[in-house]
Design an enzyme around this catalytic site. Structure first.
Site, PDB file in Angstrom:
ATOM      1  CG  ASP A   1      -2.007  -0.968   1.236  1.00 46.92           C
ATOM      2  OD1 ASP A   1      -2.007  -1.850   0.355  1.00 46.92           O
ATOM      3  OD2 ASP A   1      -2.879  -0.888   2.120  1.00 46.92           O
TER       4      ASP A   1
ATOM      5  CG  HIS B   1       2.199   0.111   4.337  1.00 45.99           C
ATOM      6  ND1 HIS B   1       1.948  -0.806   5.341  1.00 45.99           N
ATOM      7  CD2 HIS B   1       1.050   0.821   4.171  1.00 45.99           C
ATOM      8  CE1 HIS B   1       0.711  -0.655   5.782  1.00 45.99           C
ATOM      9  NE2 HIS B   1       0.145   0.324   5.092  1.00 45.99           N
TER      10      HIS B   1
END
Length: 261
Positions: free
Chosen positions: A72, A217
């Site tokens: 992400d 992430h």
């Protein structure tokens, strides 16, 4: 042996592994810099492979130990290193991108590379607000502006989204359905945003079970550093790395929420 025959024999010997001809550096052609990826050409290339993208490799995750790695908040400065590692191991992942991060890379090179490498793209909003706390118009803008930018740069029409913070409600579900987006959450959270330790991140990712969706992430260097070890650990356990759509074997339904297979 005649002189011409001797010369011919020497030439044959050199062609088969003898001493190379002396190099003439001044005669070598200059090395050309790699050309930028043309978005229109990339779109045609993807469309030629098959309608929709990414192309399913048709894994049967009802029988295989499949795991979907997801990243992400990018693309960011560490994303190229991650892509290099995934390419080296022929691993495909799913990237939930922020519109403002895509826009920050003015050349659009990274988002095009993600698509060209065969990874799946998902919508993670424009600038990461909690979608349950914005107006209906803002919710639509957050999704649609990101969708339009990614489509313009890559030719890819995203079919997945991940609500920031995992925050969703009926209004978010309805808007994602209208936008043709399935909501993808997770069942393995590495907490890599909090604990910036590659060993910890790798260990938490390794807790995946068949059908898991793992949250990470790519904006954190420690997460990128953790990837080789977590790939090794999961591979030794017999896992197959797939995109989210490959995990389900078909395109997830718009508006529906998914956490694992």
């Amino acid at each position: 042996m005649r002189g011409w025959a001797v010369a011919l024999a020497l030439l044959t010997l050199m062609a088969c592994g003898g001493e190379p001809w002396p190099r003439r550096e001044h005669q070598l052609a200059p090395v050309r810099a790699p050309q930028a990826i043309d978005p229109a050409a990339l779109a045609r290339r993807l469309a030629a492979i098959q309608p929709g993208w990414p192309r399913s490799r048709r894994f049967d995750c009802a029988k295989l130990k499949c795991v979907a790695l997801t990243f992400d908040d990018g693309p960011g400065e560490y994303t190229p290193r991650l892509l290099d590692e995934l390419r080296r191991r022929d691993v495909k992942a799913t990237f939930f991108v922020l519109g403002e991060m895509v826009a920050a890379d003015r050349s659009g090179h990274m988002i095009r590379r993600i698509a060209a490498d065969g990874h799946e793209l998902g919508n993670h909003s424009w600038n990461h607000p909690s979608l349950t706390g914005v107006s209906g118009d803002e919710l639509k803008r957050q999704l649609r502006q990101t969708e339009e930018l990614v489509h313009r740069l890559t030719g890819v029409r995203m079919r997945l989204m991940r609500p920031p913070y995992g925050a969703t409600d009926k209004a978010v579900a309805e808007e994602t359905r209208r936008e043709g987006l399935a909501q993808i959450l997770w069942n393995v959270d590495t907490l890599d945003w909090r604990d910036r330790d590659p060993e910890v991140v790798a260990r938490r990712a390794a807790a995946a079970t068949p059908g898991s969706i793992v949250l990470m992430h790519d904006i954190h260097p420690t997460t990128v550093e953790a990837v080789p070890k977590l790939l090794d650990t999961l591979a030794k356990k017999g896992f197959t790395f797939v995109t989210v759509s490959e995990l389900y074997g078909k395109e997830p339904l718009a508006g529906k929420t998914y956490t694992e297979r």
